[in-house]
Design a protein around this motif. Structure first.
Motif, PDB file in Angstrom:
ATOM      1  N   ASP A   1      -6.906  -3.017  -2.399  1.00 52.13           N
ATOM      2  CA  ASP A   1      -5.779  -3.578  -1.640  1.00 52.13           C
ATOM      3  C   ASP A   1      -4.549  -2.681  -1.784  1.00 52.13           C
ATOM      4  O   ASP A   1      -3.828  -2.434  -0.805  1.00 52.13           O
TER       5      ASP A   1
ATOM      6  N   GLU B   1      -4.885   0.511   0.244  1.00 55.60           N
ATOM      7  CA  GLU B   1      -4.742   0.257   1.674  1.00 55.60           C
ATOM      8  C   GLU B   1      -3.290  -0.005   2.051  1.00 55.60           C
ATOM      9  O   GLU B   1      -2.833   0.415   3.116  1.00 55.60           O
ATOM     10  N   ASP B   2      -2.553  -0.653   1.179  1.00 60.83           N
ATOM     11  CA  ASP B   2      -1.208  -1.121   1.522  1.00 60.83           C
ATOM     12  C   ASP B   2      -0.113  -0.131   1.105  1.00 60.83           C
ATOM     13  O   ASP B   2       0.754   0.230   1.893  1.00 60.83           O
TER      14      ASP B   2
ATOM     15  N   SER C   1       2.600  -0.525  -0.494  1.00 60.20           N
ATOM     16  CA  SER C   1       3.976  -1.007  -0.342  1.00 60.20           C
ATOM     17  C   SER C   1       4.692  -1.171  -1.681  1.00 60.20           C
ATOM     18  O   SER C   1       5.905  -1.383  -1.724  1.00 60.20           O
TER      19      SER C   1
END
Length: 258
Positions: free
Chosen positions: A193, A196-197, A199
């Motif tokens: 995760d 993929e992100d 952030s």
């Protein structure tokens, strides 16, 4: 660092089916030798770290660094060949070291590659090289366009907590340097995760498994015996961009002898 490679197997036969298949998947014309070691006096064993230029034109994200071990039995006229692909040089070096190559013999030469940006990069790479079977690689990704990076997703058997680790290598073409950072996650899904992100910052790995003295020693050793360097297509600052090619499964022809 050299562009020609010959496995020197013309008078030898594969000792087993695995060696025959491993040889058929390597085409010497696609491999650029980054580091190599051959046992004396008869060169019965060879250990090679190579950049596979064909990977740039193959499956997106495929690893580009090949670790290759060749063992020759001249009495029987046979050879065994093993190879494994990795996203970064330290993991390839660790694979060869685990199979008998002296660590100092497989270090990359200074000056041929972009340089490590900081001591943390050197420390993390040395930790990987010294890891033996500590890290079980789950997945990798290599991207040699902007941003130029690779990552290795692995399980750390020595971790007291957050055993899933991400090793992220990023090249800065403007400064001709690269960084390697280790991130720690409780499980594989959480790590994927984050990849993929992106952030949030990469969660730092706790250093409870290594004492401060060991960290300083590993950095000193890395500085004295060579370094890993970045060898994705954008990290090879002295090798021209390769022309498109297809992977051949034919036996390597004449060239540089291992």
């Amino acid at each position: 660092m050299t562009a020609d490679l010959d496995f020197a197997l013309d008078d030898l036969e594969p000792a087993d089916l695995d060696s025959e298949q491993a040889e058929s998947l390597l085409w010497a014309g696609d491999l650029t030798v980054l580091a190599e070691h051959h046992t004396a006096p008869h060169r019965s064993h060879s250990y090679v770290v190579a950049h596979d230029t064909s990977a740039t034109w193959g499956v997106p994200g495929a690893p580009q660094v090949a670790a290759i071990k060749v063992a020759r039995d001249f009495g029987l006229g046979t050879f065994t060949l093993e190879s494994e692909y990795h996203a970064s040089v330290p993991f390839a070096q660790a694979w060869l070291i685990e199979r008998g190559c002296p660590p100092e013999k497989i270090a990359l030469a200074e000056g041929d590659f972009v340089e490590a940006a900081d001591e943390q990069t050197v420390r993390v790479q040395q930790m990987i090289r010294d890891g033996g079977q500590r890290y079980d690689v789950i997945d990798t990704w290599t991207w040699d366009d902007n941003p130029c990076e690779n990552w290795t997703l692995a399980r750390d058997s020595a971790a007291a907590e957050k055993p899933v680790r991400v090793f992220l290598e990023v090249v800065d073409p403007a400064t001709h340097t690269y960084t390697v950072r280790e991130g720690a996650f409780p499980d594989e899904d959480t790590a994927r995760d984050w990849l993929e992100d992106r952030s949030t910052p990469l969660p730092p790995a706790p250093d409870d498994h290594l004492a401060a003295d060991a960290l300083r020693a590993s950095v000193a050793l890395a500085r004295s015996t060579g370094h890993a360097g970045s060898v994705t297509a954008c990290g090879l600052d002295r090798i021209p961009a390769p022309a498109p090619s297809t992977v051949s499964v034919q036996r390597p022809g004449p060239g540089r002898s291992l």
